[in-house]
Write a protein that holds these residues in place. Structure first.
Motif, PDB file in Angstrom:
ATOM      1  N   TYR A 193      -8.305   0.715  -7.832  1.00 25.10           N
ATOM      2  CA  TYR A 193      -7.900   0.410  -6.152  1.00 25.10           C
ATOM      3  C   TYR A 193      -8.515  -0.772  -5.988  1.00 25.10           C
ATOM      4  CZ  TYR A 193      -6.915   1.611  -1.348  1.00 25.10           C
ATOM      5  OH  TYR A 193      -6.368   1.343  -0.145  1.00 25.10           O
ATOM      6  N   ASP A 194      -7.908  -1.989  -6.078  1.00 23.32           N
ATOM      7  CA  ASP A 194      -8.646  -3.303  -5.603  1.00 23.32           C
ATOM      8  C   ASP A 194      -7.435  -3.993  -5.120  1.00 23.32           C
ATOM      9  OD1 ASP A 194      -6.884  -4.220  -8.053  1.00 23.32           O
ATOM     10  OD2 ASP A 194      -8.604  -4.407  -9.307  1.00 23.32           O
ATOM     11  N   ASP A 195      -7.680  -5.289  -4.783  1.00 24.40           N
ATOM     12  CA  ASP A 195      -6.638  -6.281  -4.089  1.00 24.40           C
ATOM     13  C   ASP A 195      -6.060  -7.051  -5.018  1.00 24.40           C
ATOM     14  OD1 ASP A 195      -7.433  -5.082  -1.552  1.00 24.40           O
ATOM     15  OD2 ASP A 195      -8.884  -6.721  -1.809  1.00 24.40           O
ATOM     16  N   VAL A 207       6.190  -2.055  -5.679  1.00 23.87           N
ATOM     17  CA  VAL A 207       4.988  -1.103  -5.365  1.00 23.87           C
ATOM     18  C   VAL A 207       4.725  -1.029  -4.074  1.00 23.87           C
ATOM     19  CG1 VAL A 207       2.705  -0.710  -6.222  1.00 23.87           C
ATOM     20  CG2 VAL A 207       4.430  -1.324  -8.022  1.00 23.87           C
ATOM     21  N   ARG A 208       4.614  -2.540  -3.231  1.00 26.94           N
ATOM     22  CA  ARG A 208       3.864  -2.289  -2.050  1.00 26.94           C
ATOM     23  C   ARG A 208       4.817  -2.766  -0.906  1.00 26.94           C
ATOM     24  NH1 ARG A 208      -1.834  -4.878  -3.825  1.00 26.94           N
ATOM     25  NH2 ARG A 208      -2.417  -3.251  -5.332  1.00 26.94           N
ATOM     26  N   GLU A 209       6.017  -2.342  -1.072  1.00 24.32           N
ATOM     27  CA  GLU A 209       7.098  -2.822  -0.181  1.00 24.32           C
ATOM     28  C   GLU A 209       7.201  -1.773   1.129  1.00 24.32           C
ATOM     29  OE1 GLU A 209      11.543  -4.447  -0.351  1.00 24.32           O
ATOM     30  OE2 GLU A 209      11.361  -2.626  -0.998  1.00 24.32           O
ATOM     31  N   GLY A 210       6.929  -2.293   2.234  1.00 30.13           N
ATOM     32  CA  GLY A 210       7.056  -1.446   3.472  1.00 30.13           C
ATOM     33  C   GLY A 210       6.272  -0.539   3.717  1.00 30.13           C
ATOM     34  N   VAL A 238       0.471  -2.620   6.613  1.00 32.35           N
ATOM     35  CA  VAL A 238      -0.383  -4.003   6.362  1.00 32.35           C
ATOM     36  C   VAL A 238      -1.899  -3.712   6.503  1.00 32.35           C
ATOM     37  CG1 VAL A 238      -0.636  -6.237   7.404  1.00 32.35           C
ATOM     38  CG2 VAL A 238       1.552  -5.039   7.175  1.00 32.35           C
ATOM     39  N   GLY A 239      -2.245  -2.652   7.406  1.00 29.19           N
ATOM     40  CA  GLY A 239      -3.706  -2.435   7.460  1.00 29.19           C
ATOM     41  C   GLY A 239      -4.413  -2.050   6.241  1.00 29.19           C
ATOM     42  N   ARG A 240      -3.812  -1.481   5.207  1.00 27.86           N
ATOM     43  CA  ARG A 240      -4.320  -1.035   3.989  1.00 27.86           C
ATOM     44  C   ARG A 240      -4.238  -2.172   2.981  1.00 27.86           C
ATOM     45  NH1 ARG A 240      -1.654   4.878   3.656  1.00 27.86           N
ATOM     46  NH2 ARG A 240      -2.854   5.973   5.034  1.00 27.86           N
ATOM     47  N   GLY A 241      -3.914  -3.467   3.202  1.00 24.70           N
ATOM     48  CA  GLY A 241      -3.561  -4.535   2.601  1.00 24.70           C
ATOM     49  C   GLY A 241      -2.344  -4.392   1.611  1.00 24.70           C
ATOM     50  N   GLY A 242      -1.486  -3.655   2.071  1.00 24.52           N
ATOM     51  CA  GLY A 242      -0.266  -3.607   1.333  1.00 24.52           C
ATOM     52  C   GLY A 242      -0.327  -2.482   0.580  1.00 24.52           C
ATOM     53  N   THR A 292     -17.569  -2.425 -12.080  1.00 21.22           N
ATOM     54  CA  THR A 292     -16.713  -2.836 -13.108  1.00 21.22           C
ATOM     55  C   THR A 292     -16.276  -4.524 -12.703  1.00 21.22           C
ATOM     56  OG1 THR A 292     -14.941  -2.101 -11.862  1.00 21.22           O
ATOM     57  CG2 THR A 292     -15.776  -0.580 -13.336  1.00 21.22           C
ATOM     58  N   ARG A 293     -16.750  -5.203 -11.648  1.00 19.50           N
ATOM     59  CA  ARG A 293     -16.229  -6.256 -11.160  1.00 19.50           C
ATOM     60  C   ARG A 293     -16.348  -7.303 -12.284  1.00 19.50           C
ATOM     61  NH1 ARG A 293     -18.752  -8.606  -5.585  1.00 19.50           N
ATOM     62  NH2 ARG A 293     -17.541  -6.757  -4.927  1.00 19.50           N
ATOM     63  N   ASN A 294     -15.292  -8.189 -12.558  1.00 17.69           N
ATOM     64  CA  ASN A 294     -15.007  -9.337 -13.611  1.00 17.69           C
ATOM     65  C   ASN A 294     -15.386  -8.897 -14.987  1.00 17.69           C
ATOM     66  OD1 ASN A 294     -14.389 -11.067 -11.497  1.00 17.69           O
ATOM     67  ND2 ASN A 294     -16.694 -11.386 -11.135  1.00 17.69           N
ATOM     68  N   LEU A 295     -15.347  -7.542 -15.380  1.00 12.51           N
ATOM     69  CA  LEU A 295     -15.454  -7.091 -16.604  1.00 12.51           C
ATOM     70  C   LEU A 295     -14.405  -7.286 -17.753  1.00 12.51           C
ATOM     71  CD1 LEU A 295     -17.540  -3.965 -16.379  1.00 12.51           C
ATOM     72  CD2 LEU A 295     -18.456  -5.944 -16.700  1.00 12.51           C
TER      73      LEU A 295
END
Length: 287
Positions: free
Chosen positions: A9-11, A51-54, A57-61, A267-270
């Motif tokens: 669960y990331d952006d 995957v992220r259509e419709g 928006v408040g959840r970052g799509g 796990t960032r950038n691993l």
């Protein structure tokens, strides 16, 4: 059937091709016969939707909020399913990753619990087993498993390492063991914990804290960033994939956001990483 695999669960935008308009799915006709010829149908062939259509928006799509996402993990564990969270595999280069020297790194300790450095619980053994199974497949047979043992000064390092080597021998797993001192990282945790305990003690005396809800195992962002750097700064060739221990979500659902935030920092950038939580005892030394 006993394992759930989820994207992290990331952006980062989805990297899979399931929403490709050229990818059709087999359709079932009215007489229950299968057909994959779109010309035989009045309607266009089925497609996996974007995957992220419709979605909100408040959840970052995203179609799920972070609370719902962690709920899925928690529910799966309650249903005795193993869980794998997959991160950064959009960076995995299949063409180059399996050429030359290939390494698979395994960190079988719960890094969110520096006060509990156990290497032989069900989750760590399941994590080892998955890495071993990967190593047995044809494409990954030449890969070398590297097992990282986090140790503190003053503990019986030799005894711990020998015990782990004996376990790997019993399990018929070939892996090179690397000991990684992490005294400075653990110290960060306990310094922060001591301050938190003192604050909670003072607030409790003033009636501001419910002692039944105090959790003494929370880790700070500073500690997690230090552990993330520890993993990245190993003086070894980078691995094609890393296997990390995934702790079960906290019992307190109000801490789900914190749990997800901790996993993100860890796990960032691993690079390509699998966070594994195993509930199934898949290993035996009786045979």
């Amino acid at each position: 059937p006993n394992t759930l695999v989820l994207g992290f669960y990331d952006d980062i935008p989805p990297q899979d091709q399931l929403q490709d308009s050229t990818l059709s799915m087999c359709k079932i006709s009215e007489n229950n016969s299968q057909t994959d010829d779109p010309e035989d149908q009045n309607d266009p062939p089925f497609h996996f939707p974007p995957v992220r259509e419709g979605v909100s928006v408040g959840r970052g799509g995203k179609s799920l909020g972070p609370q719902e996402y962690v709920c899925i993990i928690a529910d799966a564990v309650k249903m005795l399913k193993n869980v794998a969270l997959v991160r950064y595999f959009g960076q995995f280069d299949r063409t180059n990753a399996l050429q030359g020297s290939v390494f698979v790194d395994v960190w079988p300790v719960n890094l969110l619990r520096p006060d509990s450095a156990a290497y032989v619980d069900t989750c760590s053994l399941f994590l080892l087993q998955l890495a071993c199974i990967l190593n047995m497949t044809r494409a990954w047979q030449k890969a070398k498993l590297r097992l990282f043992l986090c140790v503190e000064e003053g503990r019986s390092l030799k005894g711990t390492e020998q015990k782990l080597k004996h376990l790997l021998k019993d399990l018929r797993m070939k892996a090179e063991i690397f000991t990684v001192p992490w005294d400075s990282q653990v110290m960060l945790h306990w310094q922060r914990q001591a301050r938190s305990d003192r604050i909670e003690e003072l607030e409790s005396e003033e009636g501001g804290v419910d002692n039944d809800k105090v959790n003494t195992t929370r880790v700070s962002d500073e500690y997690l960033q230090a552990v993330n750097k520890l993993i990245l700064d190993q003086p070894l060739p980078p691995p094609a994939v890393r296997f990390l221990y995934l702790p079960r979500p906290p019992a307190d659902t109000s801490r789900y956001h914190d749990y997800l935030h901790q996993l993100e920092l860890l796990t960032r950038n691993l690079g390509p990483t699998l966070l594994i939580h195993g509930v199934t005892p898949v290993i035996t030394t009786d045979l």
